[in-house]
Design an enzyme around this catalytic site. Structure first.
Site, short mmCIF file in Angstrom:
data_model
loop_
_atom_site.label_atom_id
_atom_site.label_comp_id
_atom_site.label_asym_id
_atom_site.label_seq_id
_atom_site.Cartn_x
_atom_site.Cartn_y
_atom_site.Cartn_z
N LYS A 242 0.80 -1.15 0.09
CA LYS A 242 0.01 0.07 0.09
C LYS A 242 0.93 1.49 0.10
CE LYS A 242 -1.91 1.59 4.03
NZ LYS A 242 -1.41 3.10 4.43
N ASN A 243 1.88 1.37 1.04
CA ASN A 243 2.50 2.66 0.97
C ASN A 243 3.50 2.68 -0.08
OD1 ASN A 243 1.35 2.95 3.15
ND2 ASN A 243 2.52 2.46 4.68
N ARG B 41 -6.01 10.35 4.55
CA ARG B 41 -5.36 11.37 4.89
C ARG B 41 -3.72 11.51 4.14
NH1 ARG B 41 -0.48 12.78 6.44
NH2 ARG B 41 -0.57 14.54 7.63
N CYS C 75 -5.57 12.70 12.65
CA CYS C 75 -6.45 11.40 12.12
C CYS C 75 -6.41 10.43 13.47
CB CYS C 75 -5.66 10.60 10.91
SG CYS C 75 -4.12 9.83 11.24
N ARG D 8 -1.32 15.24 12.56
CA ARG D 8 -0.39 14.93 11.39
C ARG D 8 -0.21 16.17 10.49
NH1 ARG D 8 -1.60 9.25 9.82
NH2 ARG D 8 0.01 9.41 8.50
N PRO D 9 0.91 16.93 11.18
CA PRO D 9 1.30 18.35 10.30
C PRO D 9 1.98 17.77 9.25
CG PRO D 9 2.84 17.51 12.47
CD PRO D 9 1.74 16.39 12.47
N ASP E 94 4.11 20.29 8.13
CA ASP E 94 5.33 21.64 7.98
C ASP E 94 6.62 20.94 7.33
OD1 ASP E 94 5.46 19.53 10.35
OD2 ASP E 94 7.10 20.70 10.85
N ASP F 86 4.12 0.71 12.09
CA ASP F 86 3.50 -0.02 11.49
C ASP F 86 3.03 -1.52 11.92
OD1 ASP F 86 2.55 2.45 10.06
OD2 ASP F 86 3.46 1.69 8.20
N ILE G 184 7.02 7.25 17.05
CA ILE G 184 6.87 7.95 15.75
C ILE G 184 5.40 8.79 15.81
CG2 ILE G 184 6.42 7.58 13.16
CD1 ILE G 184 9.36 6.75 13.98
N ARG H 184 -8.59 -0.50 4.51
CA ARG H 184 -7.67 0.29 3.73
C ARG H 184 -6.14 -0.25 3.51
NH1 ARG H 184 -6.20 4.16 7.94
NH2 ARG H 184 -4.61 4.77 6.10
N1 EPU Z 1 5.72 14.89 10.73
C1 EPU Z 1 5.59 16.12 11.01
N2 EPU Z 1 5.74 17.02 10.08
C2 EPU Z 1 5.57 16.47 8.87
C3 EPU Z 1 5.44 15.16 8.48
C4 EPU Z 1 5.38 14.30 9.49
O1 EPU Z 1 5.79 16.18 12.22
O2 EPU Z 1 5.63 17.54 7.97
C5 EPU Z 1 5.62 13.74 11.78
C6 EPU Z 1 4.19 12.88 11.77
O3 EPU Z 1 3.36 13.64 12.64
C7 EPU Z 1 4.72 11.67 12.45
C8 EPU Z 1 6.17 11.43 12.15
O4 EPU Z 1 6.45 12.70 11.55
O5 EPU Z 1 4.68 11.66 13.90
C9 EPU Z 1 6.19 10.50 10.89
O6 EPU Z 1 5.36 10.79 9.90
P1 EPU Z 1 6.00 10.47 8.13
O7 EPU Z 1 5.67 11.67 7.32
O8 EPU Z 1 6.98 9.65 8.25
O9 EPU Z 1 4.71 9.72 7.82
P2 EPU Z 1 3.58 9.39 6.70
O10 EPU Z 1 4.51 9.66 5.40
O11 EPU Z 1 2.36 10.47 7.23
C10 EPU Z 1 3.84 7.00 6.28
C11 EPU Z 1 3.12 5.90 6.26
C12 EPU Z 1 2.40 5.52 7.47
C13 EPU Z 1 3.59 5.00 8.46
C14 EPU Z 1 4.59 6.39 8.56
C15 EPU Z 1 6.02 5.97 9.35
C16 EPU Z 1 2.18 5.98 4.00
C17 EPU Z 1 0.93 6.37 2.92
N3 EPU Z 1 1.96 6.03 5.26
O12 EPU Z 1 3.08 7.84 6.75
O13 EPU Z 1 1.62 4.29 7.17
O14 EPU Z 1 3.17 4.77 9.68
O15 EPU Z 1 4.91 6.50 7.24
O16 EPU Z 1 6.62 4.87 8.82
O17 EPU Z 1 3.23 5.89 3.32
C18 EPU Z 1 0.09 2.63 7.74
O18 EPU Z 1 0.26 2.09 6.74
O19 EPU Z 1 -0.79 2.07 8.64
C19 EPU Z 1 0.65 3.95 7.93
C20 EPU Z 1 0.15 4.76 8.85
#
Ligand code: EPU
Length: 417
Positions: free
Chosen positions: A22-23, A92, A116, A121-122, A124, A305, A327, A397
């Site tokens: 998925k990811n 999201r 979420c 889920r910022p 920034d 995950d 995380i 999902r």
């Molecule tokens: N974060 C920030 N600011 C940002 C982006 C992220 O503070 O601009 C924080 C997030 O709030 C979180 C941490 O950084 O606390 C990690 O976020 P990351 O951006 O790495 O995660 P993501 O891209 O939103 C992907 C996967 C998630 C997986 C995470 C971590 C996808 C579509 N989603 O999310 O998958 O948990 O990486 O490995 O790739 C799942 O599949 O169940 C799932 C949640």
């Protein structure tokens, strides 16, 4: 409302192919709009998140259709640059479209994703990277508006190795003028898969899998074909299920190196695991043992995950296993549900302490989020009696027909209304 009805305490036996990740698929679907022709994505799992991404493509004016395990996307006639609130809310992680839409059209307007079930889920880090590439960004009435008449390659450092921000930056940089060097990039296998897809479009991207990624902006080829890597989180979920049910199963079409930390932990718990180049056998017998603290970290550390599923496994282990979730702020919502099944779990902030019990007992529970839902399935397979899991939209999902896959291994599980 559908439920998964599981009669536990059945051993799992046999072999199962793990579906595409998925990811990986989601950012690659977003990336497909960089090309103005046809992308054929193979090994595309049938998931509601993939349907949501395809809906976004349709809204943007692209055409996408599914043929068996493939999704065929034609983005020649892309005509819009916005993602409305209802589509953002459905998934999201739609924020990963931001960099690609901006790069293709010079403008992107997305409704703010908001928090979420895993906590705030910022975005920034995404926005600051796009600014460094030359985007002007404003926030109006709950929307993020990005504009860039020209994106320019640069050297940029992410202040945390965010998966989505790394992907967004790679996609924007792919069409930027000049070279981009991303430091402190996420190293997840899905980033490497995105690099492979971009390479097939003719973009010179290197370094994925390390914390420095080089992207040479270019005009991309119009057509591409790509096979998505297999899902390391789904593989880990089935390993957790085999471990807790004292079973013997084989998983095929996997890349064992992508979930080596999970394998190591399950070995320490007492499982025998043999890995081949693209398959794996896990055998579990006797009572599992508690292990040293399991701390979630960015890849190659232990994946957040898989924390809920391994917690479900640890509910049966002898002794106390400590989990530290580093995380996400709110990734223990499954704990309350596991307790309903008789699990002994205490939480304090980021820490959870799981003391193994000899038995869990079936009960009605609800999936609180995707991986929390998977954890309930793992626990229900171990529990005596019947467990009914509701709120299945979370599980759908990320798992393609999980009940059928488990049934093929001998589990007693049905989806019922
Ligand atoms: N974060 C920030 N600011 C940002 C982006 C992220 O503070 O601009 C924080 C997030 O709030 C979180 C941490 O950084 O606390 C990690 O976020 P990351 O951006 O790495 O995660 P993501 O891209 O939103 C992907 C996967 C998630 C997986 C995470 C971590 C996808 C579509 N989603 O999310 O998958 O948990 O990486 O490995 O790739 C799942 O599949 O169940 C799932 C949640």
């Amino acid at each position: 409302m559908s439920v998964l009805r599981i009669n536990g305490e059945r051993e799992l036996r046999g072999s199962m192919r793990v579906h595409g990740a998925k990811n990986s698929v989601l950012p690659i679907i977003a990336a497909s709009i960089l090309a103005s022709g046809e992308t054929v994505l193979h090994n595309c799992p049938n998931l509601s998140d993939v349907d949501a991404a395809v809906k976004i493509l349709g809204h943007l004016g692209c055409v996408a259709r599914r043929e068996g395990e493939s999704v065929i996307i034609n983005s020649a006639k892309m005509s819009r640059c916005d993602i409305p609130h209802d589509l953002m809310r459905e998934m999201r992680s739609s924020v990963i479209f931001l960099g690609a839409i901006l790069a293709r059209t010079g403008e992107a307007k997305l409704s703010m994703p908001g928090g979420c079930e895993l906590g705030p889920r910022p975005v920034d880090i995404h926005l600051s990277a796009l600014r460094e590439l030359g985007a002007e960004i404003s926030e109006e009435g709950g929307n993020i508006i990005c504009r860039a008449s020209k994106l320019r390659g640069c050297r940029l450092n992410l202040n945390f190795p965010s998966v989505g921000a790394t992907e967004n930056t790679m996609l924007a940089a792919a069409l930027a003028e000049g070279s981009t060097i991303i430091t402190n990039a996420a190293r997840e296998p899905e980033i490497w898969d995105l690099q492979r897809y971009l390479n097939s479009l003719g973009v010179d991207v290197r370094g994925a899998g390390t914390s420095t990624i080089f992207v040479e902006g270019t005009r991309v080829k119009s057509d591409a074909s790509h096979r998505v890597i297999s899902d390391r989180i789904v593989a880990s979920t089935f390993m957790a299920a085999a471990a807790v049910t004292r079973s013997d199963i084989e998983l095929t079409d996997v890349i064992p190196a992508h979930f080596a930390t999970v394998t190591k932990t399950l070995r320490e718990m007492g499982c025998r695991i043999e890995t081949g180049s693209d398959n794996l056998r896990i055998r579990s017998n006797g009572r599992l043992k508690a292990v040293r603290p399991i701390m979630t970290e960015p890849y190659p550390g232990f994946p957040t995950d898989v924390q809920p599923q391994l917690m479900a496994t640890a509910t049966s282990a002898e002794g106390t296993t400590v989990f530290v979730e580093n995380i996400f702020d709110n990734r223990y919502r499954h704990v309350e549900e596991l307790r309903r099944l008789g699990a002994d779990i205490e939480t304090a902030g980021r820490v959870a302490m799981v003391t193994g019990v000899k038995k869990l007992h079936g009960a009605p529970v609800k999936a609180t989020d995707l991986r929390g839902g998977a954890a309930l399935i793992v626990a229900a397979l171990f529990a005596e009696g019947t467990t009914e899991i509701s709120e299945l939209s979370h599980i759908d999902r990320g798992y393609d027909n999980i009940e059928q896959a488990l049934r093929s291994l001998g589990a007693d599980i049905v989806r019922a209304d």
